[in-house]
Design an enzyme around this catalytic site. Structure first.
Site, short mmCIF file in Angstrom:
data_model
loop_
_atom_site.label_atom_id
_atom_site.label_comp_id
_atom_site.label_asym_id
_atom_site.label_seq_id
_atom_site.Cartn_x
_atom_site.Cartn_y
_atom_site.Cartn_z
N TYR A 256 0.86 -1.19 0.00
CA TYR A 256 0.00 0.00 0.00
C TYR A 256 0.89 1.23 0.00
O TYR A 256 1.61 1.50 0.98
CB TYR A 256 -0.89 -0.03 1.23
CG TYR A 256 -1.86 1.12 1.37
CD1 TYR A 256 -2.75 1.43 0.34
CD2 TYR A 256 -1.91 1.88 2.54
CE1 TYR A 256 -3.65 2.46 0.46
CE2 TYR A 256 -2.82 2.91 2.68
CZ TYR A 256 -3.69 3.20 1.64
OH TYR A 256 -4.59 4.24 1.78
N TYR B 62 -11.48 -3.76 7.67
CA TYR B 62 -10.15 -3.44 8.21
C TYR B 62 -10.23 -2.27 9.19
O TYR B 62 -9.76 -2.35 10.32
CB TYR B 62 -9.19 -3.11 7.07
CG TYR B 62 -7.85 -2.58 7.55
CD1 TYR B 62 -6.83 -3.46 7.88
CD2 TYR B 62 -7.63 -1.21 7.71
CE1 TYR B 62 -5.61 -2.98 8.36
CE2 TYR B 62 -6.42 -0.73 8.19
CZ TYR B 62 -5.42 -1.63 8.51
OH TYR B 62 -4.24 -1.15 8.99
N HIS B 63 -10.81 -1.16 8.74
CA HIS B 63 -10.83 0.03 9.57
C HIS B 63 -11.81 -0.09 10.74
O HIS B 63 -11.70 0.66 11.71
CB HIS B 63 -11.17 1.25 8.71
CG HIS B 63 -10.12 1.54 7.68
ND1 HIS B 63 -10.21 1.03 6.41
CD2 HIS B 63 -8.96 2.24 7.74
CE1 HIS B 63 -9.15 1.43 5.72
NE2 HIS B 63 -8.38 2.15 6.50
N LYS C 108 -10.30 18.20 15.29
CA LYS C 108 -9.41 17.66 14.27
C LYS C 108 -9.39 18.62 13.07
O LYS C 108 -10.28 18.56 12.23
CB LYS C 108 -9.85 16.26 13.83
CG LYS C 108 -9.62 15.20 14.89
CD LYS C 108 -9.87 13.80 14.36
CE LYS C 108 -8.91 13.39 13.28
NZ LYS C 108 -7.51 13.32 13.74
N ASP D 224 -7.83 15.01 7.81
CA ASP D 224 -7.61 13.72 8.46
C ASP D 224 -8.88 13.25 9.17
O ASP D 224 -9.40 13.93 10.05
CB ASP D 224 -6.45 13.85 9.45
CG ASP D 224 -6.35 12.68 10.41
OD1 ASP D 224 -6.65 11.55 9.98
OD2 ASP D 224 -5.96 12.91 11.57
N HIS E 193 -9.17 10.09 10.68
CA HIS E 193 -8.91 9.03 11.67
C HIS E 193 -9.13 9.62 13.06
O HIS E 193 -8.24 10.24 13.64
CB HIS E 193 -7.49 8.49 11.52
CG HIS E 193 -7.31 7.65 10.30
ND1 HIS E 193 -7.00 8.19 9.08
CD2 HIS E 193 -7.41 6.31 10.11
CE1 HIS E 193 -6.90 7.22 8.17
NE2 HIS E 193 -7.15 6.07 8.77
#
Length: 646
Positions: free
Chosen positions: A11, A165-166, A523, A527, A529
């Site tokens: 990746y 996955y996340h 934030k 981004d 996350h």
């Protein structure tokens, strides 16, 4: 006869299309067998490099692709008729697929020859990763359009790669991973069937083209059972719900990246052991083996890995596939009563949770509830680490270490800060040289298709050929669909079990003159996350503080206005994309402009050299992934609030 190795990917993507192309060709020469493209945050959220929200973010966590010229540069010298390309792109997945198709056509390659994957899973963006643009209903419609288009035009392409996955990164248990991923699949397949864009006879091809992208954690025995449960449940679901008779069309096809959440800043050399064990969870069982694998690098918790770091991870895959005897045997767990019992347990629990999500209206209708559950699960995991109930070697146990000959892992790849200016200049030149009339016509056709409910893929491909940009495509659909602000999950998560350090802070907070500290957590930038910010908000709240959490993608001006209006004592900024220097500078300037003097703390993946720069600029404290004890962080926030009030 030995089984064939899985597709091996890395990746990657950074700085610019030309720099990323060089990296791809280098990795392919080392034996990588497929591409996995990481896009930068402006591309992922539908902005061109010159948009104000893209400031500081261009080329930081992936490659910027603004138009067909960028796609051509990215893939120069790489034959798209034979390459299997995975693109981790979601909200603008239809656009990046359109650029890929347009590039192939410009090379004389027929659409039907293309092989690869677009992730295109917007549910997990709402729940964990944050790179969504549009509200749930139009977002699902875009997914349906790409799936229907691929069924007719690009049959070897996987138009959706449903991504649990996340979810694991955001705290999901194996049961939650399975149930949410399958609920997402049901939601989009039901929508494709209801759209009328695919005939009943061809619907089996749509089902067969659905792929998944999973996480594999350190508990590799449980992860093996999770993948066997996924495989069994998908087979049963596609047969019973959709009437798919062909076993090959019911096959659970998935790719994987092993758990980046488990990578540590402390003793980072240990991460290679973690990666190797996590790789076993998706390779040991032949009946549930991954079809493609990409591994993180040992120092990825600290920043972008270098080519050598990526090579080390690629060699791990190659040694397992080509030196070991793993691929010579049938499923080595067949008949294991331990594995079969654990698999059955996961199937039962995940089936019950899947039924519950479907009863709530499906994944798209349940985003707020599912987000709250993940925030709660993540809080429970963090609390176990803080209490020492969950061992993380080098973090909360076995912390003594000899100096590592590899260094401290800070030798990472850093994007050239001048790249943003060069790319903006190149974008200006691209716009000057194109036929603006053709672009305007294509934009109007895209808008008309979106408004009429027509499939947007052909208009998107026409716009790509005309020279349209990522930002222009997204702006047309923003005008038609609107934008979305996802739930944070913090308010409804409920109290988490408190560590002793949090209990100590709570005692101090109760005794503070003037009432509990008011803490703003935000934030800035693109981004998405938000796991760490959400967990800090919960910890501060559970310590008795008044928390104002404004969520992701806040501009410096919005943060400053909220800080002024809420009269906060401390401001916490979370930035994980590497754009901390520019975003913090902009936010400090915005705070000064509205005369807010509250101390500012910053958390993120921040190199030591940048820590000093931030402190010199006026930041009171800098936290990194090494600061795993939220009780200690919250204690520091209390100290700063007390000092300000003194």
């Amino acid at each position: 006869m030995a089984d064939r190795p899985w597709i091996m990917r890395t990746y990657s993507g950074h700085s610019s299309a030309s720099a990323s192309n060089e990296l791809y060709r280098t990795n392919l020469a080392k034996g990588q067998t497929g591409l996995s493209v990481a896009f930068d945050l402006p591309t992922q959220t539908g902005y061109d490099p010159d948009h104000p929200l893209a400031r500081g973010e261009v080329g930081k966590v992936g490659v910027p692709v603004a138009h067909l010229g960028d796609m051509a540069t990215l893939l120069e010298g790489i034959p798209v008729d034979t390459m299997n390309t995975s693109m981790t792109i979601n909200a603008p997945a239809a656009w990046l697929l359109a650029l890929y198709v347009a590039h192939a056509e410009s090379q004389g390659v027929a659409r039907a020859e293309l092989r690869g994957t677009t992730q295109n899973d917007i549910v997990k963006e709402y729940l964990s990763r944050g790179t969504y643009i549009f509200p749930p209903e139009p977002s699902r419609r875009l997914i349906v359009d790409t799936m229907a288009f691929c069924a007719h035009e690009v049959p070897r392409w996987n138009p959706i790669n449903i991504c649990s996955y996340h979810l694991q990164e955001a705290g999901a248990t194996p049961v939650q991973e399975i149930s949410i991923a399958l609920a997402t699949a049901v939601d989009v397949l039901d929508a494709v069937r209801a759209s009328g864009q695919v005939s009943p006879e061809r619907f089996v091809e749509v089902v067969a083209a659905v792929s998944f992208f999973v996480n594999s954690g350190i508990r590799f025995v449980e992860e093996t059972c999770k993948m066997r449960a996924f495989t069994a449940m998908w087979d049963r679901l596609t047969e019973q719900r959709y009437g798919i008779a062909d076993p090959k069309a019911r096959r659970f096809r998935y790719g994987v990246q092993v758990n980046s959440l488990g990578l540590t800043v402390e003793q980072p050399e240990n991460n290679m052991h973690r990666i190797a064990l996590e790789l076993l969870g998706v390779t040991l069982s032949k009946d549930a083996r991954a079809r493609s694998i990409q591994l993180p690098a040992w120092n990825e918790a600290l920043g972008l890995p270098r080519p050598w770091d990526q090579q080390w991870s690629l060699r791990l895959q190659q040694i397992l596939a080509h030196e070991s005897d793993l691929l010579e045997y049938d499923d080595i767990f067949a008949g294991s009563h331990v594995v079969e019992a654990k698999t059955a347990e996961l199937v039962e629990a995940a089936g019950a949770e899947l039924d519950e999500i479907l009863e709530m209206g499906g994944a798209f209708a349940s985003i707020e509830e599912l987000k709250t559950r993940l925030v709660r699960s993540h809080a429970e995991r963090r609390a176990r680490i803080e209490r020492g109930e969950l061992t993380v070697v080098g973090v909360n146990d076995f912390t003594e270490s000899a100096p590592s000959p590899l260094g401290d892992g800070t030798s990472i790849l850093t994007a050239d800060p001048a790249i943003e200016g060069r790319l903006i200049a190149a974008l200006d030149a691209w716009r000057r040289d194109r036929d603006q009339g053709a672009v305007d016509t294509a934009l109007a056709a895209l808008s008309a298709a979106a408004r009429a409910g027509d499939n947007i893929m052909e208009p998107s491909i026409a716009l790509a050929h005309a020279g349209g940009t990522t930002g222009e495509w997204a702006d047309v659909l923003r005008a038609e669909f609107g934008e979305y602000r996802g739930p944070t999950g913090v308010a409804a998560a409920g109290p988490r079990p408190r560590s002793s350090s949090l209990r100590d802070v709570a005692e101090r907070v109760r005794a503070m003159e003037g009432g509990p500290p008011r803490v703003l957590i935000a934030k800035p930038g693109l981004d998405g996350h938000s796991n760490g910010a959400e967990q800090l908000a919960l910890a501060a709240r559970d310590a008795g503080m008044e928390v104002i959490y404004v969520g992701i993608r806040s501009t410096p001006e919005q943060i400053a206005t909220a800080a002024r209006d809420e009269d906060v004592d401390v401001i916490g900024l979370s930035i994980l994309s590497g754009s901390h220097l520019s975003l913090v500078d902009d936010t400090l300037g915005a705070l000064r402009a509205v005369e807010v003097d509250a101390p500012v703390v910053v958390g993120g993946i921040i190199p030591d050299a940048d820590r000093e720069t931030l402190r010199s600029a006026g930041v009171s404290q800098v936290f990194t992934p090494a600061d795993f004890d939220f009780g200690a962080i919250v204690a520091d926030l209390a100290d700063l609030a007390l000092a300000r009030r003194a």
